[in-house]
Each structure stands twice: as C-alpha cells, then as structure tokens.
Design a protein around this motif. Structure first.
Motif, PDB file in Angstrom:
ATOM      1  N   ASP A   5       0.830  -1.206   0.000  1.00  0.00           N
ATOM      2  CA  ASP A   5       0.000   0.000   0.000  1.00  0.00           C
ATOM      3  C   ASP A   5       0.868   1.260   0.000  1.00  0.00           C
ATOM      4  O   ASP A   5       0.516   2.265  -0.629  1.00  0.00           O
ATOM      5  N   VAL A   6       1.981   1.212   0.715  1.00  0.00           N
ATOM      6  CA  VAL A   6       2.904   2.350   0.750  1.00  0.00           C
ATOM      7  C   VAL A   6       3.506   2.570  -0.643  1.00  0.00           C
ATOM      8  O   VAL A   6       3.610   3.713  -1.116  1.00  0.00           O
ATOM      9  N   LEU A   7       3.898   1.497  -1.303  1.00  0.00           N
ATOM     10  CA  LEU A   7       4.455   1.613  -2.650  1.00  0.00           C
ATOM     11  C   LEU A   7       3.427   2.177  -3.628  1.00  0.00           C
ATOM     12  O   LEU A   7       3.741   3.060  -4.440  1.00  0.00           O
ATOM     13  N   ILE A   8       2.205   1.706  -3.541  1.00  0.00           N
ATOM     14  CA  ILE A   8       1.140   2.202  -4.417  1.00  0.00           C
ATOM     15  C   ILE A   8       0.868   3.673  -4.133  1.00  0.00           C
ATOM     16  O   ILE A   8       0.672   4.473  -5.060  1.00  0.00           O
ATOM     17  N   ASP A   9       0.882   4.059  -2.865  1.00  0.00           N
ATOM     18  CA  ASP A   9       0.680   5.459  -2.516  1.00  0.00           C
ATOM     19  C   ASP A   9       1.810   6.318  -3.104  1.00  0.00           C
ATOM     20  O   ASP A   9       1.564   7.392  -3.655  1.00  0.00           O
ATOM     21  N   GLY A  10       3.039   5.842  -2.990  1.00  0.00           N
ATOM     22  CA  GLY A  10       4.171   6.580  -3.555  1.00  0.00           C
ATOM     23  C   GLY A  10       4.033   6.775  -5.056  1.00  0.00           C
ATOM     24  O   GLY A  10       4.257   7.884  -5.577  1.00  0.00           O
ATOM     25  N   LEU A  11       3.657   5.718  -5.763  1.00  0.00           N
ATOM     26  CA  LEU A  11       3.450   5.843  -7.206  1.00  0.00           C
ATOM     27  C   LEU A  11       2.269   6.752  -7.529  1.00  0.00           C
ATOM     28  O   LEU A  11       2.275   7.464  -8.534  1.00  0.00           O
ATOM     29  N   GLY A  12       1.267   6.743  -6.666  1.00  0.00           N
ATOM     30  CA  GLY A  12       0.121   7.635  -6.859  1.00  0.00           C
ATOM     31  C   GLY A  12       0.515   9.099  -6.756  1.00  0.00           C
ATOM     32  O   GLY A  12       0.014   9.949  -7.502  1.00  0.00           O
ATOM     33  N   GLN A  52      10.222   3.172 -15.017  1.00  0.00           N
ATOM     34  CA  GLN A  52       9.186   2.450 -14.281  1.00  0.00           C
ATOM     35  C   GLN A  52       8.667   1.272 -15.095  1.00  0.00           C
ATOM     36  O   GLN A  52       8.557   0.154 -14.580  1.00  0.00           O
ATOM     37  N   ASP A  53       8.381   1.507 -16.344  1.00  0.00           N
ATOM     38  CA  ASP A  53       7.873   0.465 -17.231  1.00  0.00           C
ATOM     39  C   ASP A  53       8.859  -0.703 -17.316  1.00  0.00           C
ATOM     40  O   ASP A  53       8.489  -1.867 -17.102  1.00  0.00           O
ATOM     41  N   ALA A  54      10.118  -0.404 -17.590  1.00  0.00           N
ATOM     42  CA  ALA A  54      11.122  -1.457 -17.751  1.00  0.00           C
ATOM     43  C   ALA A  54      11.388  -2.214 -16.453  1.00  0.00           C
ATOM     44  O   ALA A  54      11.496  -3.448 -16.454  1.00  0.00           O
ATOM     45  N   GLN A  55      11.499  -1.489 -15.352  1.00  0.00           N
ATOM     46  CA  GLN A  55      11.815  -2.131 -14.075  1.00  0.00           C
ATOM     47  C   GLN A  55      10.662  -3.011 -13.586  1.00  0.00           C
ATOM     48  O   GLN A  55      10.883  -4.135 -13.116  1.00  0.00           O
ATOM     49  N   VAL A  56       9.444  -2.508 -13.689  1.00  0.00           N
ATOM     50  CA  VAL A  56       8.298  -3.307 -13.228  1.00  0.00           C
ATOM     51  C   VAL A  56       8.089  -4.505 -14.150  1.00  0.00           C
ATOM     52  O   VAL A  56       7.842  -5.619 -13.676  1.00  0.00           O
ATOM     53  N   ALA A  57       8.204  -4.311 -15.449  1.00  0.00           N
ATOM     54  CA  ALA A  57       8.057  -5.437 -16.374  1.00  0.00           C
ATOM     55  C   ALA A  57       9.095  -6.513 -16.072  1.00  0.00           C
ATOM     56  O   ALA A  57       8.773  -7.713 -16.083  1.00  0.00           O
ATOM     57  N   ASP A  58      10.322  -6.088 -15.786  1.00  0.00           N
ATOM     58  CA  ASP A  58      11.389  -7.043 -15.501  1.00  0.00           C
ATOM     59  C   ASP A  58      11.061  -7.899 -14.275  1.00  0.00           C
ATOM     60  O   ASP A  58      11.138  -9.127 -14.340  1.00  0.00           O
ATOM     61  N   VAL A  59      10.688  -7.268 -13.180  1.00  0.00           N
ATOM     62  CA  VAL A  59      10.423  -8.044 -11.957  1.00  0.00           C
ATOM     63  C   VAL A  59       9.120  -8.827 -12.043  1.00  0.00           C
ATOM     64  O   VAL A  59       8.954  -9.845 -11.368  1.00  0.00           O
ATOM     65  N   ALA A  60       8.204  -8.361 -12.886  1.00  0.00           N
ATOM     66  CA  ALA A  60       6.924  -9.059 -13.054  1.00  0.00           C
ATOM     67  C   ALA A  60       7.022 -10.182 -14.088  1.00  0.00           C
ATOM     68  O   ALA A  60       6.090 -10.981 -14.222  1.00  0.00           O
ATOM     69  N   GLY A  61       8.134 -10.219 -14.825  1.00  0.00           N
ATOM     70  CA  GLY A  61       8.252 -11.209 -15.893  1.00  0.00           C
ATOM     71  C   GLY A  61       7.259 -10.942 -17.008  1.00  0.00           C
ATOM     72  O   GLY A  61       6.728 -11.864 -17.623  1.00  0.00           O
ATOM     73  N   ALA A  62       7.020  -9.672 -17.279  1.00  0.00           N
ATOM     74  CA  ALA A  62       6.018  -9.268 -18.267  1.00  0.00           C
ATOM     75  C   ALA A  62       6.669  -8.426 -19.366  1.00  0.00           C
ATOM     76  O   ALA A  62       7.819  -8.006 -19.239  1.00  0.00           O
ATOM     77  N   ASP A  63       5.910  -8.160 -20.407  1.00  0.00           N
ATOM     78  CA  ASP A  63       6.375  -7.269 -21.471  1.00  0.00           C
ATOM     79  C   ASP A  63       6.221  -5.824 -21.027  1.00  0.00           C
ATOM     80  O   ASP A  63       5.289  -5.481 -20.295  1.00  0.00           O
ATOM     81  N   VAL A 114      -0.489  -0.563 -14.974  1.00  0.00           N
ATOM     82  CA  VAL A 114       0.130  -1.893 -14.944  1.00  0.00           C
ATOM     83  C   VAL A 114       0.944  -2.063 -13.665  1.00  0.00           C
ATOM     84  O   VAL A 114       0.902  -3.120 -13.019  1.00  0.00           O
ATOM     85  N   SER A 115       1.673  -1.029 -13.287  1.00  0.00           N
ATOM     86  CA  SER A 115       2.508  -1.088 -12.083  1.00  0.00           C
ATOM     87  C   SER A 115       1.653  -1.290 -10.838  1.00  0.00           C
ATOM     88  O   SER A 115       1.960  -2.144  -9.988  1.00  0.00           O
ATOM     89  N   VAL A 116       0.596  -0.523 -10.717  1.00  0.00           N
ATOM     90  CA  VAL A 116      -0.279  -0.626  -9.538  1.00  0.00           C
ATOM     91  C   VAL A 116      -0.955  -1.992  -9.498  1.00  0.00           C
ATOM     92  O   VAL A 116      -1.044  -2.610  -8.429  1.00  0.00           O
ATOM     93  N   ASP A 117      -1.428  -2.476 -10.629  1.00  0.00           N
ATOM     94  CA  ASP A 117      -2.050  -3.810 -10.660  1.00  0.00           C
ATOM     95  C   ASP A 117      -1.062  -4.882 -10.203  1.00  0.00           C
ATOM     96  O   ASP A 117      -1.420  -5.790  -9.448  1.00  0.00           O
TER      97      ASP A 117
END
Length: 167
Positions: A5-12, A52-63, A114-117
């Motif tokens: 929740d803290v991470l989502i708040d920060g991104l918000g 943000q896009d590249a880092q989250v995709a990398d850790v999520a194993g997503a495109d 995508v990051s928040v989801d």
C-alpha cells in the motif's frame, strides 16, 4: 497498512505530479532545455516512465507497455525500443521531442496502471524475493520498487522545477 500500500501510494503521488507538470503544457515549453545540454520536461517524463515500465516489467516477468501496447511506435523516437534514457548523452536527450503532452501523460497512465495492478497483487513476503544478484547485498523486489518510486519522484520534481522556471 501493508508495505505494498505504501508503494502504491508513492506511485500515486508521482502520478499526481506527472499530471500537474503536463497539464496544459505547450510543446515549446515541454521541449525547452534551461541551458544547452540540460534535460527537458519531455525527456524527464519520458525517462521516468520508461524506467518504471522497464523495471516493473522485468520483476513481473512481463512485457514492457512501451512495446506491447505500441507506445514506441506512437512516440517514434530514434532509439531502440529497449532504450530507457539511462546514460543518454546530451545529444540523445535533445532527440526526445514530444509535441503533445497528452501522449506523455497517456503513456505514463498506462504504465502506472500496470505497475499498480502488479504491486496490488503482491504479498508483503513477496517483497523479500531477490530480483538482482549483481549487487552486494542482492536486491530484493521491495528495494527495487522503492528505487522506482524514488527515481520517479526525483525526475518529476525536476520536471516541476522546469515548469516553474519557464512560467
């Protein structure tokens, strides 16, 4: 409150600031550097979103949204689709020209969603997973996500400063 929740708040908060910086911004201001070789608002917002896009995709194993949702084609920048702006020279920074602040905002919004989801689906214990062994100590998922929030907050703050500087 969960750590996620803290991470989502920060991104918000980053999202609110991206919107404030880009609101009603004309291309001339969006692409203006305060001095030769300096970053522009366009580059700063594009870069923070790409990271943000590249880092989250990398850790999520997503495109990355940049490629999978066609943003690379819409922006039509003279770089490889894998380019995030990290290590850009002053000439490369100057090549990031965006004529519509709405395009930057929309790409940021798609990446943010995508990051928040992804983060919302994590448990606190997921944040302890090692995602990068190239550092000592190895980087956990939680540390990587905090780095994303920190990097984005710094860059959007720089963009806000430029907007204020240019009036």
């Amino acid at each position: 409150m969960r750590a996620t929740d803290v991470l989502i708040d920060g991104l918000g908060r980053v999202s609110e600031n991206v919107h404030a910086v880009l609101s009603g911004l004309e291309p001339e201001v969006l692409n203006r550097a305060p001095a030769p070789g300096a970053n522009t608002i366009a580059w700063l917002v594009w870069h923070l979103t790409r990271v943000q896009d590249a880092q989250v995709a990398d850790v999520a194993g997503a495109d990355e949204v940049w490629v999978s949702a066609g943003w690379a084609e819409r922006f039509d920048l003279p770089f490889s689709p894998a380019d995030t702006g990290y290590g850009h020279s002053t000439d490369e920074v100057a090549r990031v020209v965006v004529d519509d602040a709405g395009l930057l905002r929309d790409y940021y919004d798609a990446t943010h969603a995508v990051s928040v989801d992804y983060i919302a689906a994590l448990t606190d214990s997921d944040l302890d997973r090692i995602v990068d062994t190239n550092w000592d100590p190895p980087v956990t998922l939680g540390v990587r996500l905090v780095s994303v929030v920190d990097d984005d907050a710094q860059h959007v703050g720089q963009a806000a400063y430029l907007r204020g500087l240019f009036g």
